[in-house]
Design a protein around this motif. Structure first.
Motif, PDB file in Angstrom:
ATOM      1  N   LEU A 225       0.816  -1.224   0.000  1.00  0.00           N
ATOM      2  CA  LEU A 225       0.000   0.000   0.000  1.00  0.00           C
ATOM      3  C   LEU A 225       0.846   1.269   0.000  1.00  0.00           C
ATOM      4  CD1 LEU A 225      -2.931  -0.902   2.446  1.00  0.00           C
ATOM      5  CD2 LEU A 225      -2.931  -0.858  -0.024  1.00  0.00           C
ATOM      6  N   TYR A 226       2.165   1.095   0.104  1.00  0.00           N
ATOM      7  CA  TYR A 226       3.044   2.252   0.262  1.00  0.00           C
ATOM      8  C   TYR A 226       2.846   3.287  -0.861  1.00  0.00           C
ATOM      9  CZ  TYR A 226       7.224   5.005   0.969  1.00  0.00           C
ATOM     10  OH  TYR A 226       8.084   6.052   1.168  1.00  0.00           O
ATOM     11  N   ALA A 227       2.974   2.845  -2.117  1.00  0.00           N
ATOM     12  CA  ALA A 227       2.855   3.782  -3.254  1.00  0.00           C
ATOM     13  C   ALA A 227       1.415   4.288  -3.378  1.00  0.00           C
ATOM     14  CB  ALA A 227       3.278   3.092  -4.540  1.00  0.00           C
ATOM     15  N   ILE A 228       0.459   3.413  -3.097  1.00  0.00           N
ATOM     16  CA  ILE A 228      -0.959   3.774  -3.252  1.00  0.00           C
ATOM     17  C   ILE A 228      -1.335   4.903  -2.296  1.00  0.00           C
ATOM     18  CG2 ILE A 228      -3.322   2.910  -2.945  1.00  0.00           C
ATOM     19  CD1 ILE A 228      -2.341   0.150  -3.813  1.00  0.00           C
ATOM     20  N   ASN A 229      -0.885   4.773  -1.051  1.00  0.00           N
ATOM     21  CA  ASN A 229      -1.260   5.768  -0.045  1.00  0.00           C
ATOM     22  C   ASN A 229      -0.729   7.160  -0.374  1.00  0.00           C
ATOM     23  OD1 ASN A 229      -2.877   4.292   1.668  1.00  0.00           O
ATOM     24  ND2 ASN A 229      -1.147   3.498   2.856  1.00  0.00           N
ATOM     25  N   LYS A 230       0.359   7.209  -1.147  1.00  0.00           N
ATOM     26  CA  LYS A 230       0.949   8.522  -1.459  1.00  0.00           C
ATOM     27  C   LYS A 230       0.264   9.199  -2.647  1.00  0.00           C
ATOM     28  CE  LYS A 230       5.278   7.396  -1.719  1.00  0.00           C
ATOM     29  NZ  LYS A 230       6.690   7.478  -1.930  1.00  0.00           N
ATOM     30  N   SER A 231      -0.650   8.479  -3.313  1.00  0.00           N
ATOM     31  CA  SER A 231      -1.238   9.029  -4.538  1.00  0.00           C
ATOM     32  C   SER A 231      -2.700   9.396  -4.359  1.00  0.00           C
ATOM     33  CB  SER A 231      -1.125   7.981  -5.651  1.00  0.00           C
ATOM     34  OG  SER A 231      -1.835   8.425  -6.785  1.00  0.00           O
ATOM     35  N   ASP A 232      -3.068  10.587  -4.846  1.00  0.00           N
ATOM     36  CA  ASP A 232      -4.495  10.926  -4.777  1.00  0.00           C
ATOM     37  C   ASP A 232      -5.238  10.450  -6.025  1.00  0.00           C
ATOM     38  OD1 ASP A 232      -3.658  12.705  -6.623  1.00  0.00           O
ATOM     39  OD2 ASP A 232      -4.253  14.520  -5.526  1.00  0.00           O
TER      40      ASP A 232
END
Ligand SMILES: C[S+](C)CC[C@H](N)C(=O)O
Ligand SMILES: N[C@@H](CCS)C(=O)O
Ligand SMILES: [Zn+2]
Length: 328
Positions: A225-232
């Motif tokens: 989820l690391y990359a996902i959480n940083k993207s709106d």
């Protein structure tokens, strides 16, 4: 449509649905129930070539059952897949576009037929363009193993997904549904692609899980989820095509790991044998179990609930009944 307007569409649906929207069930499963045969590397996408009317019929069955979101028939539809069947690039692109059109046509005709009925219980459904994982395209069961081998890196995955994503986006679905993502690398590739292509349509990214704790690759969901959480660009995350008895613990875990909406649409509990291309009956859950699970999943904070493979319109009727009753 800008991303704010598109996100509003999603929020409006959640509002109208009382906080939790119903996703449809297994599209391929219901196509097979009507006699379609998917002994093919394109799996359910062969129906786009052979029997598009049947796809529309199944979309209508899920709407009738109470689905607020229709997932399109593009899960295993890819340009290279169509080319290997002897089609041209242009024909393949038209079929991808058609997958979205079929769902939009079903949604529009269903909505036109019910919207004037006093006291009806339906919401105007949204169309989510399915984007199956690279493993789905490989058709070797690797959407449940996450093992893509040493030659697959983030650029290769982005190259694989880019053209199809572009075509599906240009067909104007309401949502993008990345399905059965089995590892961190592919989640990262999807997010980078949404950013690079500046996609203005809301999306969810769903993982599979075979142990109920991690992604199929064995990587933790915290890492995935690391990359996902940083993207709106990604509005919701969750789990699809995973046995239902794993879902409760996974919702709890995801609630700790993200502030995004949580999506769950498990399969029936049967296990896919990638080698022999068939479902193995194991711990199989029926519609009554989905009914009791749905209220638990809702209470734990899932905001999109439905079914995946081996679930049918009757499963979705059960899910919809629970969610619609609890929203009054
Ligand atoms: C969701 S799985 C059952 C889809 C089929 C798989 N990708 C295959 O082609 O073997
Ligand atoms: N949404 C897909 C299955 C994903 S595992 C379909 O049924 O076509
Ligand atoms: Zn599935």
């Amino acid at each position: 449509m800008g991303i704010e307007k598109a996100t509003t569409l999603l929020d409006d649906l959640l509002h109208n649905a009382g906080g939790c929207a119903v996703i449809d069930g297994g599209l391929a499963t219901q196509l097979e129930k009507h006699g379609a045969v998917f002994n093919d590397p394109l799996w359910s996408a062969v129906c786009l070539i052979n029997d598009p009317d049947l796809i529309k019929k199944v979309h209508l069955e899920y709407l009738e059952a109470g689905a607020d979101i229709l997932v399109t028939s593009s899960y295993q539809a890819t340009i290279p897949g169509f080319i290997s069947k002897g089609l041209s690039v242009e024909e393949g692109e038209l079929l991808l576009e058609k997958s979205v059109k079929l769902a939009i046509e079903a949604r529009d005709s269903f909505w036109d037929s019910v919207k004037c009925i006093p006291g009806h219980n339906y919401n105007r459904a949204l169309v989510a363009a399915s984007i199956g994982s690279y493993g789905a395209y490989l058709a070797d069961g690797s959407e449940y193993s996450g093992h893509y081998g040493p030659d697959v890196n983030v650029d290769k995955l982005k190259d694989f997904h880019r053209r199809r994503l572009r075509i599906l986006v240009d067909a104007s679905p309401d949502l993008l549904a990345f399905e059965t993502i089995p590892n961190k690398l592919e989640a990262q590739a999807c997010v980078e692609l949404l950013e690079e292509e500046n996609v203005q349509i809301p999306s969810w990214i769903c993982f599979s899980s075979v142990d109920g704790e991690n992604a199929p690759s064995g990587e933790s969901f915290e890492k995935c989820l690391y990359a996902i959480n940083k993207s709106d660009k990604v509005n919701a995350v969750g789990i699809n095509c995973t046995p239902p008895h794993f879902i409760e613990a996974l919702i709890t875990k995801f609630k700790e790991l993200t502030n995004k909406h949580i999506v769950v649409y498990p399969n029936s509990g049967e296990v896919w044998d990638g080698r022999f291309k068939k479902w193995l009956p194991s711990n199989c859950f029926g519609d009554d179990k989905f009914e009791s699970f749905t209220s638990r999943w809702r209470k734990l904070g899932a905001t999109f609930i439905g079914g995946c493979c081996r679930t049918t319109p009757s499963t979705i009727r059960a899910v919809s009944k629970v969610l619609k009753e609890s929203s009054h």
